[in-house]
Design a protein around this motif. Structure first.
Motif, mmCIF file in Angstrom:
data_model
loop_
_atom_site.group_PDB
_atom_site.id
_atom_site.type_symbol
_atom_site.label_atom_id
_atom_site.label_comp_id
_atom_site.label_asym_id
_atom_site.label_seq_id
_atom_site.Cartn_x
_atom_site.Cartn_y
_atom_site.Cartn_z
ATOM 1 N N TRP A 48 0.822 -1.210 0.000
ATOM 2 C CA TRP A 48 0.000 0.000 0.000
ATOM 3 C C TRP A 48 0.857 1.263 0.000
ATOM 4 O O TRP A 48 0.481 2.289 -0.577
ATOM 5 C CB TRP A 48 -0.975 -0.002 1.182
ATOM 6 N N ARG A 49 2.041 1.191 0.616
ATOM 7 C CA ARG A 49 2.958 2.334 0.550
ATOM 8 C C ARG A 49 3.409 2.568 -0.890
ATOM 9 O O ARG A 49 3.486 3.709 -1.369
ATOM 10 C CB ARG A 49 4.187 2.076 1.429
ATOM 11 N N LYS A 50 3.705 1.482 -1.602
ATOM 12 C CA LYS A 50 4.125 1.596 -2.997
ATOM 13 C C LYS A 50 2.986 2.130 -3.864
ATOM 14 O O LYS A 50 3.204 2.930 -4.770
ATOM 15 C CB LYS A 50 4.591 0.234 -3.511
ATOM 16 N N LYS A 51 1.769 1.649 -3.559
ATOM 17 C CA LYS A 51 0.617 2.121 -4.337
ATOM 18 C C LYS A 51 0.428 3.615 -4.142
ATOM 19 O O LYS A 51 0.135 4.351 -5.097
ATOM 20 C CB LYS A 51 -0.636 1.369 -3.930
ATOM 21 N N TRP A 52 0.625 4.096 -2.915
ATOM 22 C CA TRP A 52 0.499 5.538 -2.661
ATOM 23 C C TRP A 52 1.602 6.313 -3.394
ATOM 24 O O TRP A 52 1.367 7.396 -3.932
ATOM 25 C CB TRP A 52 0.578 5.831 -1.166
ATOM 26 N N SER A 53 2.813 5.760 -3.435
ATOM 27 C CA SER A 53 3.917 6.464 -4.109
ATOM 28 C C SER A 53 3.653 6.611 -5.605
ATOM 29 O O SER A 53 4.119 7.566 -6.234
ATOM 30 C CB SER A 53 5.240 5.732 -3.874
ATOM 31 N N ARG A 54 2.875 5.649 -6.165
ATOM 32 C CA ARG A 54 2.521 5.736 -7.596
ATOM 33 C C ARG A 54 1.293 6.609 -7.830
ATOM 34 O O ARG A 54 1.158 7.240 -8.871
ATOM 35 C CB ARG A 54 2.269 4.337 -8.161
ATOM 36 N N ASP A 55 0.395 6.611 -6.846
ATOM 37 C CA ASP A 55 -0.869 7.360 -6.979
ATOM 38 C C ASP A 55 -1.158 8.048 -5.647
ATOM 39 O O ASP A 55 -1.795 7.475 -4.755
ATOM 40 C CB ASP A 55 -1.994 6.394 -7.357
ATOM 41 N N LYS A 56 -0.658 9.270 -5.500
ATOM 42 C CA LYS A 56 -0.669 9.952 -4.204
ATOM 43 C C LYS A 56 -2.041 10.554 -3.888
ATOM 44 O O LYS A 56 -2.247 11.762 -3.925
ATOM 45 C CB LYS A 56 0.407 11.023 -4.168
ATOM 46 N N THR A 57 -2.986 9.652 -3.527
ATOM 47 C CA THR A 57 -4.310 10.098 -3.089
ATOM 48 C C THR A 57 -4.431 9.924 -1.582
ATOM 49 O O THR A 57 -3.714 9.115 -0.973
ATOM 50 C CB THR A 57 -5.425 9.278 -3.767
ATOM 51 N N GLN A 58 -5.348 10.675 -0.993
ATOM 52 C CA GLN A 58 -5.556 10.569 0.447
ATOM 53 C C GLN A 58 -6.034 9.167 0.830
ATOM 54 O O GLN A 58 -5.639 8.620 1.855
ATOM 55 C CB GLN A 58 -6.566 11.613 0.924
ATOM 56 N N MET A 59 -6.890 8.575 -0.016
ATOM 57 C CA MET A 59 -7.405 7.243 0.285
ATOM 58 C C MET A 59 -6.288 6.206 0.311
ATOM 59 O O MET A 59 -6.245 5.341 1.194
ATOM 60 C CB MET A 59 -8.480 6.845 -0.724
ATOM 61 N N ASN A 60 -5.366 6.278 -0.636
ATOM 62 C CA ASN A 60 -4.256 5.326 -0.650
ATOM 63 C C ASN A 60 -3.356 5.493 0.578
ATOM 64 O O ASN A 60 -2.865 4.511 1.131
ATOM 65 C CB ASN A 60 -3.430 5.478 -1.928
ATOM 66 N N MET A 61 -3.151 6.735 1.001
ATOM 67 C CA MET A 61 -2.355 6.959 2.203
ATOM 68 C C MET A 61 -3.083 6.448 3.446
ATOM 69 O O MET A 61 -2.481 5.849 4.340
ATOM 70 C CB MET A 61 -2.018 8.445 2.349
ATOM 71 N N LEU A 62 -4.393 6.680 3.499
ATOM 72 C CA LEU A 62 -5.195 6.173 4.619
ATOM 73 C C LEU A 62 -5.089 4.648 4.707
ATOM 74 O O LEU A 62 -4.905 4.085 5.793
ATOM 75 C CB LEU A 62 -6.654 6.588 4.450
ATOM 76 N N LYS A 63 -5.178 3.978 3.572
ATOM 77 C CA LYS A 63 -5.075 2.517 3.556
ATOM 78 C C LYS A 63 -3.678 2.059 3.976
ATOM 79 O O LYS A 63 -3.532 1.022 4.625
ATOM 80 C CB LYS A 63 -5.429 1.987 2.166
ATOM 81 N N SER A 64 -2.658 2.846 3.634
ATOM 82 C CA SER A 64 -1.295 2.529 4.072
ATOM 83 C C SER A 64 -1.195 2.574 5.585
ATOM 84 O O SER A 64 -0.585 1.704 6.209
ATOM 85 C CB SER A 64 -0.290 3.523 3.465
ATOM 86 N N VAL A 65 -1.799 3.609 6.183
ATOM 87 C CA VAL A 65 -1.767 3.757 7.640
ATOM 88 C C VAL A 65 -2.514 2.611 8.313
ATOM 89 O O VAL A 65 -2.028 2.013 9.294
ATOM 90 C CB VAL A 65 -2.365 5.118 8.069
ATOM 91 N N ILE A 66 -3.705 2.293 7.809
ATOM 92 C CA ILE A 66 -4.494 1.215 8.410
ATOM 93 C C ILE A 66 -3.763 -0.121 8.283
ATOM 94 O O ILE A 66 -3.743 -0.939 9.221
ATOM 95 C CB ILE A 66 -5.895 1.153 7.779
ATOM 96 N N ALA A 67 -3.116 -0.361 7.139
ATOM 97 C CA ALA A 67 -2.307 -1.572 6.982
ATOM 98 C C ALA A 67 -1.200 -1.603 8.029
ATOM 99 O O ALA A 67 -0.924 -2.649 8.640
ATOM 100 C CB ALA A 67 -1.719 -1.640 5.579
#
Length: 330
Positions: free
Chosen positions: A143-162
């Motif tokens: 999920w961290r990698k996904k956020w680095s490719r697509d920097k949306t708030q939702m992807n960052m939120l999912k990174s934190v929850i993971a």
């Protein structure tokens, strides 16, 4: 007012009545009760809006409870019925009769559940959805990698929850409690709340729990992934008082919303992986086999007792051989 809004208004009214009878209930319990009330109201006959009145028809209510998918959900909803029945004033004899009818139903359910739980076998659903803990741990990085490719708030939120759920060496997976956490900045040296959960300087302070027990999990390594994820999330997306918020409206999450997001977080690892299954996988792959001292310590960090850990969460496949009482001393 829509039908859905009317149901929510009635649920809120019932919750206020419950609070009058139980003024010391924790916020976490009230949230659970509200969810169960709404679930019960969804079982009402079409056009019926008064949940308390409908409880008088015990056979109809029990018939509808029988249609609920799992015995555990039925038991939880029946416990809610028993609590609501106390709010039904009027004829004491009728109230006692209703209470006995629902109590007998509840006791039968409880007995059946305990018989099944004591076997410690995985359900068919658990067998189907079970994945390895290592597969879940890899979600933090993915999920961290996904956020680095697509920097949306939702992807960052999912990174934190993971990070909150799968950083097992730091934070054994709790229930959906992180949605209730306040965020207190590192620089804040003022008095901290003793009746709310909060995060401060790498520490998770559990003050508002169902069992009423306070707990602090302090992550001392400032280089820990979860510390960095929270810091980045707060700096970029969330300046509210809550640790986690809904991306669109910046509001504290409901339990249902949090559960939905968690299922999205675990979806790359497999289907149907929610909080309960996460905790069972963790205990079976990371805890079972450790010393009793270690198991007690981890059980406390997870918010339950060692007996709950062993009875409800440790699982075997039905084809595995389980110890009989006479084998324990061997």
């Amino acid at each position: 007012m829509t039908a859905k809004e009317e149901l929510r208004k009635e649920a809120k009214r019932l919750l206020e009545l419950i609070k009058q009878f139980h003024p010391n209930l924790k916020e976490a319990s009230l949230s659970t009760y509200q969810s169960r009330i709404l679930r019960l109201m969804g079982l009402l006959p079409d056009g019926e809006k008064n949940l308390l009145n409908s409880l008088i028809n015990t056979e109809e209510v029990k018939k509808r409870l029988d249609e609920v998918e799992t015995k555990t959900s039925r038991k939880d909803l029946t416990a809610m019925v028993l609590m609501l029945n106390k709010l039904n004033g009027g004829n004491p004899a009728l109230q006692e009769k209703l209470n006995k009818s629902y109590k007998d139903y509840f006791d039968k359910l409880q007995n059946n559940i305990m018989i099944k739980v004591s076997k410690q076998e995985k359900t068919e659903k658990e067998k189907k959805n079970w994945v390895s803990w290592s597969k879940l741990e890899r979600l933090v990085g993915s999920w961290r990698k996904k956020w680095s490719r697509d920097k949306t708030q939702m992807n960052m939120l999912k990174s934190v929850i993971a990070g909150l759920y799968f950083s097992s060496d730091l934070l054994p997976p709790r229930r959906g409690i992180y949605r209730t956490f306040l965020y207190i900045p590192d620089w804040d040296k003022g008095k901290k709340p003793n009746d709310m959960n909060y995060y401060w300087k790498g520490g998770f302070y559990f003050n508002d729990t169902k069992d009423g027990k306070k707990l602090v999990i302090q992550i001392k390594d400032k280089r820990a992934k979860i510390i960095g994820l929270i810091k980045r999330y707060r700096e970029r997306y969330n300046q509210t008082k809550w640790l986690l918020v809904t991306p669109k409206h910046q509001l504290r999450m409901s339990q249902g919303y949090f559960n939905d997001i968690l299922h999205q977080v675990t979806a790359p690892a497999g289907k149907g992986i929610g909080i309960d299954l996460i905790r069972k996988i963790y205990i079976n792959e990371k805890v079972k086999g450790k010393s009793i001292y270690e198991q007690k310590k981890i059980a406390k960090l997870m918010g339950h007792s060692l007996s709950t850990n062993q009875l409800y969460y440790q699982k075997i496949d039905s084809e595995e051989e389980s110890l009989e009482p006479d084998d324990v001393s061997r």
